[in-house]
Design an enzyme around this catalytic site. Structure first.
Site, PDB file in Angstrom:
ATOM      1  CB  CYS A  26      -0.909  -0.011   1.236  1.00 32.85           C
ATOM      2  SG  CYS A  26      -1.855   1.516   1.444  1.00 32.85           S
ATOM      3  CG  ASP A  73      -2.337  -4.269  -0.526  1.00 37.49           C
ATOM      4  OD1 ASP A  73      -3.030  -4.405   0.493  1.00 37.49           O
ATOM      5  OD2 ASP A  73      -1.969  -3.168  -0.973  1.00 37.49           O
TER       6      ASP A  73
END
Length: 265
Positions: free
Chosen positions: A173, A180
């Site tokens: 992120c 992620d």
């Protein structure tokens, strides 16, 4: 932006929580300043949708948002979660009334009409599916490199049609630096991609900071520019966080359709 900040629980309907992020911010780095060089959508699965009926009894659903890739804005994911939570104690006459409110609010922030499908939480039609194609995760791979500068290569002179996927996609992120995770899938017809360099390229994203949609577009364009294929479809099945998963789909074909969710999500 609320992402990366401590936020209180919001128990009253609050559409102002929804936060737009212009897609062009990410596309500038890809030198996209005119017509988009791809088509597609972003699918958002929401697993914690709930509201009250007129008698005050809670209702629960699983939902799928479809946001066109040509929308001017992304909707920041934490803001969407907080907004959806703000509906938990709001009374609606029907499922249709709930859906209409959400579609209107999210579409206003995205800057385009969006769709929302709703299912019962036990509906088997939204069970995760298996991906078609070959998993490349058994290919040799060196230590991950920082950034996404690994060079993809063509393998020989053959012209092929194939579907490939890897479960080893990880990006970060850009706001929080948190990882992620995703399964990356592609289907193309063109010069054969070297599978080893493709896996190394995917793994090189482990320290790369971009939003899901931006990563998918960067990967799509890198592969498309290398192969100049007859067609290319690419889908990144990111795992859920905070009751939401995001699945960007990009294609060279206008009429191509995104797949639904996979079991990992």
């Amino acid at each position: 932006m609320l992402l990366g900040k401590v936020t209180p629980v919001v128990d009253v309907y609050s559409p102002e929580l929804l936060h737009p992020m212009p897609r062009q911010f990410g596309r500038d780095s890809l030198l996209i300043n005119g017509p988009l060089p791809f088509h597609g959508v972003d699918l958002w699965h929401a697993y914690e949708l709930s509201w009250l009926n007129l008698e005050g009894k809670p209702e629960a659903r699983v939902g799928r948002f479809t946001v066109p890739a040509d929308s001017p804005n992304l909707v920041e994911s934490k803001s969407l979660k907080l907004y959806l939570n703000s509906l938990n104690n709001m009374r609606f006459e029907s499922e249709e009334a709930f859906s209409a409110t959400v579609i209107s609010d999210v579409g206003a922030v995205a800057g385009v009409s969006v769709s929302l499908e709703l299912w019962g939480v036990n509906d088997q039609s939204i069970s995760g599916a298996a991906l078609a194609g070959d998993c490349i995760d058994s290919e040799a791979c060196a230590d991950p490199e920082s950034g996404c500068a690994v060079s993809l290569r063509i393998d020989g002179d053959a012209w092929v049609e194939e579907r490939l996927f890897s479960h080893l996609m990880r990006s970060l992120c850009p706001i929080t630096g948190q990882p992620d995770w995703a399964t990356l899938w592609l289907h193309y017809r063109g010069p054969r991609l070297d599978r080893g360099t493709l896996l190394q390229y995917i793994v090189s994203y482990r320290q790369h900071q971009e939003f899901h949609e931006q990563c998918a577009e960067r990967i799509f364009l890198d592969i498309y520019h290398l192969l100049a294929p007859d067609f290319l479809h690419l889908q990144a099945f990111y795992t859920r966080r905070g009751g939401l998963d995001i699945t960007p789909f990009r294609s060279s074909e206008l009429d191509a359709r995104a797949q639904g969710r996979i079991a990992r999500q």
